[in-house]
Design an enzyme around this catalytic site. Structure first.
Site, PDB file in Angstrom:
ATOM      1  N   ALA A 269       4.479   5.669  -4.009  1.00 56.49           N
ATOM      2  CA  ALA A 269       4.159   7.121  -3.765  1.00 56.49           C
ATOM      3  C   ALA A 269       5.247   7.111  -2.118  1.00 56.49           C
ATOM      4  CB  ALA A 269       2.659   7.426  -3.183  1.00 56.49           C
ATOM      5  N   GLY A 270       5.077   6.107  -1.518  1.00 53.72           N
ATOM      6  CA  GLY A 270       5.907   6.505  -0.358  1.00 53.72           C
ATOM      7  C   GLY A 270       7.363   7.021  -0.629  1.00 53.72           C
ATOM      8  N   ASP A 271       7.889   6.033  -1.504  1.00 52.87           N
ATOM      9  CA  ASP A 271       8.661   6.375  -2.176  1.00 52.87           C
ATOM     10  C   ASP A 271       9.521   7.882  -1.997  1.00 52.87           C
ATOM     11  OD1 ASP A 271       9.251   4.434  -1.327  1.00 52.87           O
ATOM     12  OD2 ASP A 271       9.839   2.667  -2.893  1.00 52.87           O
TER      13      ASP A 271
HETATM   14  P1  ADP Z   1       2.521   3.999   0.795  1.00 52.78           P
HETATM   15  O1  ADP Z   1       3.112   4.377  -0.233  1.00 52.78           O
HETATM   16  O2  ADP Z   1       4.044   3.996   2.224  1.00 52.78           O
HETATM   17  O3  ADP Z   1       1.929   3.229   2.077  1.00 52.78           O
HETATM   18  P2  ADP Z   1       1.162   6.454   1.630  1.00 52.78           P
HETATM   19  O4  ADP Z   1       0.549   5.640  -0.193  1.00 52.78           O
HETATM   20  O5  ADP Z   1       0.503   6.685   2.446  1.00 52.78           O
HETATM   21  O6  ADP Z   1       2.364   5.128   1.589  1.00 52.78           O
HETATM   22  O7  ADP Z   1       1.530   7.665   0.198  1.00 52.78           O
HETATM   23  C1  ADP Z   1       2.636   9.001   0.379  1.00 52.78           C
HETATM   24  C2  ADP Z   1       2.168  10.097   0.008  1.00 52.78           C
HETATM   25  O8  ADP Z   1       1.659  10.176  -1.239  1.00 52.78           O
HETATM   26  C3  ADP Z   1       0.332  10.838   0.768  1.00 52.78           C
HETATM   27  O9  ADP Z   1       1.039  10.964   2.014  1.00 52.78           O
HETATM   28  C4  ADP Z   1       0.221  10.967  -0.625  1.00 52.78           C
HETATM   29  O10 ADP Z   1       0.986  12.948   0.107  1.00 52.78           O
HETATM   30  C5  ADP Z   1       0.964  11.042  -1.740  1.00 52.78           C
HETATM   31  N1  ADP Z   1      -0.551  10.143  -2.611  1.00 52.78           N
HETATM   32  C6  ADP Z   1      -0.831   8.771  -2.253  1.00 52.78           C
HETATM   33  N2  ADP Z   1      -1.464   8.223  -2.514  1.00 52.78           N
HETATM   34  C7  ADP Z   1      -1.930   9.316  -3.123  1.00 52.78           C
HETATM   35  C8  ADP Z   1      -3.209   9.835  -3.708  1.00 52.78           C
HETATM   36  N3  ADP Z   1      -4.252   8.337  -4.241  1.00 52.78           N
HETATM   37  N4  ADP Z   1      -3.780  10.923  -4.022  1.00 52.78           N
HETATM   38  C9  ADP Z   1      -2.714  11.966  -3.767  1.00 52.78           C
HETATM   39  N5  ADP Z   1      -1.812  12.044  -2.846  1.00 52.78           N
HETATM   40  C10 ADP Z   1      -1.611  10.606  -2.896  1.00 52.78           C
END
Ligand code: ADP
Length: 322
Positions: A269-271
């Site tokens: 998701a972050g990537d």
């Molecule tokens: P990482 O994977 O680097 O920890 P995050 O978990 O913060 O990053 O997710 C990055 C972005 O992905 C978030 O800012 C959001 O926009 C989106 N995202 C992550 N999880 C969800 C979710 N369960 N539902 C909707 N969007 C999500």
């Protein structure tokens, strides 16, 4: 600072595909879902096996290509059987792979993951070929660092390589978006080339030397602003999973909404967020617009299982945002 406004593209508002150089890791994830995690010496049967192409660098390169960028990936693959398939996949996504080396003496970066589906897991990573992305390789990529609208970096290749890339970016005035992930090694020297910083809340806490428990969606805005001022960055984005993000630039701090979707797997998701953000900024969009585009892309990615396989294409992102 190298650039004193938040615009990354050379021509704000231009319609051409932004040219982005992503430098970083490529891994193959070997994943077993097990009924329970094995005790020492125990063999757990009835596991399910998956193999996924990942690594933050390659994921972000693929995300940026699918989001509409003209992408060069600089990285290294190994001498294992999957390397050729991996490379073909990158080419199929339209990436320029001239700076992807195929190392003869080492396996590719590999992650061995065992998870029980109830939240517990065992993880191990062998950097393999990623350790071959040396400062000399960065020198060899100077031309694509100089020519890019921006460079995107993460923290899964040797620290000294990232430092060399930052020196080259500063020399050529190419803005860098740094995804300081993972935040295991906090020793990266400050650099005027780091135009934007993107981190999740754990990484933000680590960089600020704060207790991760004390960072929540309420305190994250002030933290983003502090990281921006301390680092001399144009902007900082802190992503907060399903709670969206906060972002700080010279105009102040704002919140970015996450889209409400049925999340099945948040890997990458972050990537996806970082790759899409870089493209939108490269197109000359405002930070707020770029964050919205990135949130749309990453919401789509969490609705699919896998790393690179879950990353959406631009048409899907645009129709989702409508
Ligand atoms: P990482 O994977 O680097 O920890 P995050 O978990 O913060 O990053 O997710 C990055 C972005 O992905 C978030 O800012 C959001 O926009 C989106 N995202 C992550 N999880 C969800 C979710 N369960 N539902 C909707 N969007 C999500």
């Amino acid at each position: 600072m190298v650039h004193d406004d938040v615009v990354i593209s050379h021509e704000p508002g231009h319609q051409m595909k932004p040219s982005i150089t992503v430098i970083g890791s490529a891994n193959v994830d070997y994943i077993m879902q097990v009924p329970h995690l094995p005790a020492k010496g125990e063999t757990v049967m009835d596991a399910s096996f998956f193999q996924a192409f990942g690594g933050k660098g390659a994921n972000q390169a693929v995300a940026a290509a699918r989001a509409g960028g003209e992408i060069t990936f600089v990285g290294a693959l190994g001498n294992d059987a999957t390397a050729k398939v991996y490379l073909e996949g990158l080419k199929a996504d339209g990436l320029n792979t001239d700076h992807v080396s195929m190392e003869r003496d080492t396996a590719g970066g590999s992650a061995l993951i065992m998870f029980d589906g109830q939240g517990d897991n065992y993880l191990s990573v062998a950097p393999g070929a990623n350790a071959c992305v040396t400062p000399e390789r960065a020198d060899a990529a100077e031309e694509v660092i100089a020519a890019a609208d921006c460079v995107v970096l993460q923290m899964e290749i040797p620290l000294e390589t990232n430092e060399r890339i930052l020196e080259l970016a500063a020399k050529h005035e190419t803005p860098v978006i740094l995804n300081y992930a993972p935040a295991n090694n906090l020793g990266l020297k400050p650099s005027e080339a780091i135009h934007g910083l993107v981190v999740n809340e754990l990484e933000a806490a680590a960089l600020a030397g704060e207790d991760a428990d004390r960072v929540d969606s309420d305190s994250a805005g002030a933290l983003a602003d502090r990281l921006r001022k301390n680092g001399g960055h144009q902007f900082v984005v802190i992503t907060l999973g399903k709670d969206g993000s906060v972002f700080a630039d010279a105009a102040g701090v704002q919140r970015g909404k996450a889209f409400v979707v049925d999340a099945v797997d948040t890997t990458a998701a972050g990537d996806t967020f970082c790759g899409a953000l870089a493209v939108a900024l490269g197109e000359g969009r405002s930070l707020a617009d770029a964050v919205r585009f990135a949130a749309g892309a990453s919401a789509l990615s969490v609705m699919q299982v896998g790393a690179q396989s879950s990353i959406p294409r631009r048409e899907a992102i645009e129709s989702f945002l409508k």
